[in-house]
Scaffold this motif. Structure first.
Motif, PDB file in Angstrom:
ATOM      1  N   VAL A 258       0.819  -1.222   0.000  1.00 29.19           N
ATOM      2  CA  VAL A 258       0.000   0.000   0.000  1.00 29.19           C
ATOM      3  C   VAL A 258       0.851   1.270   0.000  1.00 29.19           C
ATOM      4  N   GLY A 259       2.161   1.132   0.199  1.00 30.63           N
ATOM      5  CA  GLY A 259       3.006   2.316   0.190  1.00 30.63           C
ATOM      6  C   GLY A 259       4.428   1.988   0.577  1.00 30.63           C
ATOM      7  N   ILE A 260       5.251   3.035   0.641  1.00 25.17           N
ATOM      8  CA  ILE A 260       6.628   2.865   1.119  1.00 25.17           C
ATOM      9  C   ILE A 260       6.932   4.011   2.083  1.00 25.17           C
ATOM     10  N   VAL A 261       7.850   3.733   3.009  1.00 24.92           N
ATOM     11  CA  VAL A 261       8.390   4.799   3.845  1.00 24.92           C
ATOM     12  C   VAL A 261       9.830   5.014   3.398  1.00 24.92           C
ATOM     13  N   THR A 262      10.181   6.265   3.097  1.00 22.10           N
ATOM     14  CA  THR A 262      11.539   6.533   2.628  1.00 22.10           C
ATOM     15  C   THR A 262      12.446   6.926   3.794  1.00 22.10           C
ATOM     16  N   ALA A 263      13.755   6.822   3.553  1.00 25.20           N
ATOM     17  CA  ALA A 263      14.722   7.055   4.625  1.00 25.20           C
ATOM     18  C   ALA A 263      14.627   8.477   5.174  1.00 25.20           C
ATOM     19  N   ASP A 264      14.355   9.461   4.306  1.00 22.11           N
ATOM     20  CA  ASP A 264      14.319  10.832   4.830  1.00 22.11           C
ATOM     21  C   ASP A 264      13.086  11.054   5.704  1.00 22.11           C
ATOM     22  N   ASP A 265      11.972  10.390   5.351  1.00 17.31           N
ATOM     23  CA  ASP A 265      10.807  10.487   6.225  1.00 17.31           C
ATOM     24  C   ASP A 265      11.067   9.757   7.547  1.00 17.31           C
TER      25      ASP A 265
END
Lengths: 467, 467
Positions: A258-265
Motif C-alpha cells: 500500500v506504500g513505502i516509507v523513505t529514509a528521509d521520512d
C-alpha cells in the motif's frame, strides 16, 4: 549559474540555530528587490538555492510577497518546496492561492506530503479540491489521509516505483526511467502480483549490475523487510535504521503493498520520537505539534498533570520532615545539609536513569543485561558517594563539628547509592511493565529520591546523635 | 529460499529492545546445530537473514562458533557484516582470524568501516596488516584513520562513484555499472577536475532521465551542498537531514573531494549526538564509547564532576535555610512544605529547559524568538503556578491553618514562575555565550531553583507570619 546580485553574498548556515537568521536577512533583501520590481534578480538567486533554503526564505516573507516569490519557481519545484514549509505555512499558502493553482500544485506534490497538507485544510477547502482531482488521485488522497497520526500509514507515500518480474534488467531500467519524474524514489523498485501482493524488492544497483537479459524475478529479494500499515511509525524508522534501507515497503493485513516509507521520512519520524523522549524525560506529555507553534493552553495541559502529581508525591518528603521534627528542633544545624543531601540523591539518580533510558532506546543495553549493570552501578555509585561524602564532610566539620560531619557523610553515601540504584532500576521496571522507559525521568526519580533522602538523613541523624 | 529447519520459526523483532533477545534465542539453536555438524542448515538459514540480524546473532555466539558461522558467508557478505558488529566485537574477530583472511576481509570492506576497525587494532596488528595491502589501499586507510574522532573526516568514506563531465548519460550509466560493486553508493556520482577539485554532483535519477546523448556536464549540479573535512561530524548530519541528501561530498581546504558522508552514516552520527544531548541534560559528560561497554572508571569520571559541583551549589540552599533559622524555629510546620515547594520550582524549570533545549536543537525555535517565547512562558507559568497553589493551599489549610496556606500558596506561584523562567532563559543564555544549550539541564536548573526557592519561601513566610 553565477549571480551578480548583492544576494550572492549571503549563504545559509546549515546549523539549525542559525539557518533561520540567515533566512531572515535574505528575506529583507528579497523584499527590497520585490518593491523595486527586480524579480529577475530574485529568480536568478533562487536558482542557486536549495529548495529547503528557499522554503526558509519564504517563511520569513510577509503574506503576498511569499506567494510572489514562490510563483517565480517552476511548478515542479513549487510542489517540492511546499513539503519543506512548516504545516501552518503550508495551510496559509494553500488557502491564499487560487483554487486552480492549488489543484495543480497538489497534483504535482508527492503523495504523502499532499495527504498531510490535505488533512490540515478545513472541510470547506477539502471539499473544494476533491472534485477537481482525477478519480485515482482523489482515492489515493482520501486513503492516505485516513490513517491515524501515529501509524506507519500516516508517514508512507504511495508513489513508489514498480517493475514486473518478467522484465529483463534493461527493460526494468527503461521502466524506472519513465517513472522517475513521479516516483518518490527509483532506487528501489517493487514487484507486485495481480492483487498487489508484494512479490519482491529490487534495488536499482542490483538491476544495473545484473546481466542485461537477466530477469527481475531472478535478482529480486523475495523476502524483503517490510512493515504493516497499522503499526507505529517508529517501527518503520527503526527498521530503516537497522537495515540501512532507502525505502521500506508497507503492507496491509492482506499482504498487499500500500506504500513505502523513505529514509528521509524515517529520519523525521526518529527526530519526533527523540523529541517525545526528551519531553517525557522532563515530565512534559507528548505534544503533537511544534513547540514554537503550540498555544498556551496546549502547553499548560501537557505540563500540569505531572507537576501536580509530583506535588502530592512530595507531601511524603514533608511528612518525613514532620516525623523527625523533634530531632530537627534539637539540632537545627542539620537543616543546613538537607537541600544538598537530597539534591545529590536526585542528581545521581537522574544520571543513572538517563544513561539507562538512552541505552535501552538505542539497543546499547537490553533488559536482560540488568543483573550485570546493577552490579556495575552499585560500584560506581559507591565510588561517587564516597567522593561526595568526603567533600561534604569537610563542610560538615566546619559547620557543625565532627559528629555532624559523620552523620552527613554517612547519609551522603547511603543517599547517593539509593538514588543511583532507583534511577537505574526504574527504566528497567518500566520496560518490564510495557511502559516507555523514557518516562522514568529525572523529576520522577528526584521526587522518589527526595522522600527517601529525608528519611535516610534524619534516621541516621537520630541514631548517631542520640547515642 | 524457503527453509525447513526449526530455525525458520524465529523472527527478529525490529524493536531495538527485543532484537537482542531474539538473537540470543536463535544463537542457542545455532550452537546446537553446530555441535551436530549441521552447517548446511545454518547456511540455508543465514541466507534468509538480513546481515544486520546475522551480526546480532554472531554477537551472541561464543568465540570459535562465531568465526565458524561467519565463514559460512561469502567474503563480500562477511566484509559487510563486520560493519554491523560492535566495535569491540570487530576487534575480537579481527584478532582471532588468520592474517590472510583479515587482509582479504579488509580489502573487501567499505573504506570508512575498515578505517574505523584499523584504528581500534593495537599497533602490532596494524603493522602486520599494512604491508599486505596494496599501496593505494594502504594510503587510503592511513588517511581515513588519521582524522580526529569528532570530525567529518572520521565518518566519511572514500569509495565514492565518479563520472567524467564529457561522458554522455549512457556512458555515465555504464561507468556507474562498473563501479557498483565497490562504491558505497552509485545513486550519486561525483565529477572532479584534474587535481580532484569538485566540479559537480549528479544523481543517478538525473542521469537516467536525461537524453542518452546529453552530457554529464549539462545535467550536473555545479553548486552542490558540501562540507569541509575538518568540520564537526554533526554538521554533515545536519546538512544531509536539511537537504534530504543520500550522500554529501566532503572537501579539504583546497576544495579537493576527499570523501563522502552517506545518509545511513549521518543517521548514526545524529543518534550519537542525541545521546550526548541526553547525557549532558542529566549532567553526564560525553562518553566516547557505548554505555554497555564503558568501564566503572569511565562512568565515574563522566559523572563525578557535576555531582560535586552541584553539592557546592546546594550549599547556598543550606545557607538560605540557616539564615531563616529563627523563622523556622518559630514555625516548624513550615518545614513540611519545603520539599514540595522547592521541588515544584525545579520541576517546572526542568520542563521549560527541556522544551527549549530540544526546540533549539531541531531549529523549531531560534534565539531571536526569545522575547515572544518569554511572554508566552510567563503566562503558562502563571497558570501552572496558580493551579499548583490551589492544590497546595488545600493541604496548607489542613496542615497549618489559613495563614500557612496563604504563605504556601503565594510561595508556590512565585517559585513556579521563577523556576519556569530560569529554565526557559538558561538554554538561550548558553546559546548566546556559544555553549551547548543541552547543558542547561534539569539538575542545573533544579539547583538554582532550589536556592531561590528556599529564599522566596522563607522571605514570604517571615513577612506574612510576622505581620
Amino acid at each position: 549559474m553565477t549571480i551578480q546580485t548583492p544576494l550572492s553574498e549571503y549563504r545559509f548556515d546549515p546549523d539549525a540555530e542559525n539557518a533561520g537568521i540567515d533566512a531572515a536577512l535574505i528575506a529583507i533583501e528579497v523584499a527590497r528587490l520585490l518593491k523595486e520590481d527586480r524579480t529577475d534578480e530574485i529568480r536568478q538567486f533562487l536558482e542557486t538555492l536549495e529548495l529547503a533554503d528557499t522554503a526558509a526564505l519564504i517563511e520569513e516573507l510577509d503574506e503576498a510577497s511569499d506567494l510572489t516569490v514562490m510563483h517565480l519557481l517552476p511548478l515542479h519545484d513549487q510542489a517540492e518546496l511546499i513539503g519543506y514549509l512548516r504545516p501552518s505555512s503550508q495551510v496559509s499558502v494553500a488557502t491564499r492561492i487560487r483554487k486552480r493553482d492549488l489543484v495543480a500544485l497538489m497534483t504535482a506534490m508527492s503523495h504523502d506530503e499532499r495527504a498531510d497538507l490535505f488533512k490540515q485544510l478545513d472541510e470547506e477547502a477539502q471539499e473544494a479540491i476533491l472534485p477537481a482531482l482525477s478519480k485515482a488521485e482523489r482515492e489515493d488522497l482520501r486513503r492516505l489521509a485516513s490513517y491515524e497520526e501515529w501509524t506507519v500509514g500516516s508517514v508512507m507515500t504511495s508513489d513508489y516505483a514498480v517493475v514486473r518480474p518478467e522484465m529483463t534488467s534493461s527493460q526494468a531500467i527503461e521502466a524506472l526511467r519513465t517513472q522517475a519524474l513521479d516516483a518518490e524514489t527509483i532506487y528501489y523498485a517493487f514487484i507486485v502480483g495481480e492483487s498487489r501482493e508484494l512479490l519482491g524488492v529490487v534495488s536499482l544497483r542490483d538491476i544495473l549490475t545484473a546481466r542485461p537479459r537477466q530477469r527481475v524475478s531472478e535478482i529480486m529479494d523475495t523476502e524483503p523487510v517490510f512493515v504493516r500499515v497499522t503499526e507505529e511509525q517508529e517501527e518503520a524508522a527503526r527498521l530503516i535504521a537497522r537495515y540501512d534501507l532507502l525505502a521500506l515497503p508497507v503492507l496491509d493485513e492482506n499482504d498487499r503493498l500500500v506504500g513505502i516509507v523513505t529514509a528521509d521520512d524515517a529520519m523525521d519520524v526518529s527526530e519526533e520520537e527523540v523529541t517525545e523522549d526528551f519531553h517525557k524525560g522532563s515530565i512534559v506529555q507528548p505534544l503533537d505539534m511544534s513547540v514554537a507553534e503550540a498555544t498556551i493552553a496546549t502547553l499548560y495541559r501537557a505540563r500540569i498533570f505531572w507537576l501536580v502529581l509530583l506535588v502530592f508525591g512530595n507531601i511524603f518528603s514533608g511528612a518525613g520532615i514532620a516525623y523527625f521534627e523533634e530531632t530537627i528542633a534539637a539540632h537545627l544545624s542539620l537543616l543546613f545539609f538537607l537541600p544538598l543531601l537530597i539534591a545529590s540523591g536526585g542528581n545521581a539518580g537522574t544520571q543513572s536513569a538517563t544513561l539507562m533510558v538512552r541505552a535501552l532506546a538505542t539497543g546499547d543495553v537490553r533488559p536482560t543485561d540488568f543483573g550485570r549493570l546493577l552490579a556495575r552501578e552499585t560500584l560506581i555509585a559507591l565510588a561517587l558517594g564516597l567522593t561526595m561524602a568526603f567533600a561534604v564532610s569537610v563542610i560538615g566539620v566546619w559547620r557543625g563539628g565532627p559528629e555532624i560531619a559523620l552523620v552527613v557523610a554517612s547519609a551522603m553515601v547511603t543517599i547517593v547509592l539509593m538514588g543511583a540504584l532507583i534511577g537505574m532500576c526504574l527504566p528497567f521496571i518500566f520496560a518490564r511493565i510495557d511502559r516507555d522507559p523514557a518516562a522514568a525521568s529525572g523529576p520522577l526519580v528526584t521526587s522518589i529520591a527526595d522522600v527517601l533522602g529525608v528519611v535516610i538523613y534524619f534516621t541516621i541523624a537520630a541514631r548517631l546523635l542520640e547515642l
